[in-house]
Scaffold this active site. Sequence first.
Site, PDB file in Angstrom:
ATOM      1  N   LYS A 199       0.859  -1.185   0.000  1.00 11.70           N
ATOM      2  CA  LYS A 199       0.000   0.000   0.000  1.00 11.70           C
ATOM      3  C   LYS A 199       0.895   1.234   0.000  1.00 11.70           C
ATOM      4  CE  LYS A 199      -3.922   1.958   2.636  1.00 11.70           C
ATOM      5  NZ  LYS A 199      -4.760   1.787   3.838  1.00 11.70           N
ATOM      6  N   SER A 201      -9.837   1.630   3.027  1.00 12.17           N
ATOM      7  CA  SER A 201      -8.998   2.465   2.192  1.00 12.17           C
ATOM      8  C   SER A 201      -7.956   1.686   1.396  1.00 12.17           C
ATOM      9  CB  SER A 201      -8.273   3.508   3.045  1.00 12.17           C
ATOM     10  OG  SER A 201      -7.362   2.873   3.926  1.00 12.17           O
ATOM     11  N   SER A 231      -9.982  -0.775   7.178  1.00 15.58           N
ATOM     12  CA  SER A 231      -9.370  -0.592   5.850  1.00 15.58           C
ATOM     13  C   SER A 231      -8.630  -1.798   5.287  1.00 15.58           C
ATOM     14  CB  SER A 231      -8.420   0.603   5.869  1.00 15.58           C
ATOM     15  OG  SER A 231      -9.143   1.799   5.863  1.00 15.58           O
TER      16      SER A 231
END
Lengths: 95, 484
Positions: B78, B153, B177
């Site tokens: 990420k 997210s 997330s």
Amino acid sequence: MKLTAQEVEYVAHLARLEITPQEKEKFTAQLNDILLYIDKLNELDTKGVEPMSHAIGVTNSFREDNVVESIGTEKTLANAPDGRGEFFRVPKVIE
Amino acid sequence: MELYQSTIHELQDKIKEGKTTATAITESVLQRIDAVEEKVHSYIRVMKDEALSAAADADKEIKKGDIKALSGIPIALKDIVCTKGIATTCGSHILHNFVPPYDATVVEKLRAAGAIFVGKTNMDEFAMGSSTETSYFGPTRNPWDLERIPGGSSGGSAAAVAADECAASIGSDTGGSIRQPAALCGIVGMKPTYGRVSRFGLIAFASSLDQIGPFTKDVEDCAIMMNVLAGYDRKESTSVNIEVPDYRQFAGQDIKGWKIGIPKEYFVEGIDPEVKAAIEASIKTMEKCGAQSVEISLPHTQYCLAVYYIIAPAEASSNLARYDGVKYGFRAPASELLDMYKKTRMQGFGAEVKRRIMIGTYALSAGYYDAYYKKASQVRALIKRDFEEAFKKCDVILTPTTPTPAFKIGEKTDNPLQMYLSDIFTISTNLAGIPGISLPCGFTKSGLPIGVQFLAGHFQEGKLIQAASAYEQKAQIEKRRPAL
């Protein structure tokens, strides 16, 4: 209304955010919706409840005070929008 | 089966048997990225050259018999974890050109374990969002239905695993997330206990809630990743110095006699009927494994979202004060300092980030602290206490991960509260600091994945692996792949 457009403008100033008149209007409505929802918490009596500040109750975490290698000036300034020599350069601060 | 479709443990077996190489695996994954990335947009940056060069190095080591936990395994990161010398944007304009001078601890650990980094994945800006639509770099699409969101997210990390654009990936979870996008993309995602994995080099959103964890194709892979990620870090003062078990040993062990807690507050109106049916079937599956389901109560569940939307924005408003156009990232031109700050932040942050900075600044401003932050922290203590009571009656808790399957792109962008509600079943975990895992438990009639969530007490990730692995083996959820 919990929050007026004027207060939204003041909060934006505190947060160092410039906001457009359209954003001010939108944020005023949306922040009021959110704060109204958050009001739910007042249904609960929390008298005497210790506020929780940490998920697992770790206390101070110390390590030996040893000097270790740091990143150095050159690398530190490499990402600066305006770095000169050993300094971060910014627009004027005082008149 | 193609190499890019394989799990970590399948690839490891092939490497050990000399049937494939790190280079062959990496090439296979890079070709897959070339083929589907335009549709899915999982990545902000694909690290093709770095990956091929790392794979060549890995092959030299493998040839010498030096095979590590993740030798030759393509992993995506990420874009919130710092990678030395490689831009780390956090999905934001304000960091679009930031090149970290150091690696996050998890990056160091993965690299030391032999992982091959194939790219940095897309995410909601500063991890604020549930759909990956707030990214400065445009939305990621759900591989199962390109009209829908992948969750967020960490939507890019989840979509990359689901679309076979990597073997596993790293995400971060502040209110769901990792688990929410794992559920919506039909893969496994774990949020470890607060303090289990070092946050050093993780760009901060809400520091008392943030935790790094893995996305994988099955539960055994989750255990393999946790073995690499977990552990104390002297550079991170909230990481906890307690022993890390071998998580892999929990996979495949039976759960006979276990008590599975079913919180009655999680089965309320608003939950999609197909999701509800899939979760009820999951409870039956656990019973078939020899466990017993028991009703439990988490009485403060209805207050979790309100608590979260004070604590997370308050911490974020403080953490994001550092983006001022001086030390790194984007700067807007201006002739005076205050004006430079305000214009930089106005142009550098997107709407959702600004909204949360505003809520947090307001909640912490003079005269409001007691009414908001203190009140929320008190209710947070009650939420944590709910879980402590519940775990006296059960080994793990079973809940839906999300109230609905993946929603359409654009469906909730104009209504922040509606968007926030999609995290309603995952937020309490972060508030209490406990670990949680989401794994596939079926599909809707229209072919969208559904996830089931297990929760356990602090540092009981092993129990989560054990429960999830038992469920996975017994349920035998059909192995489908998205048609891309």
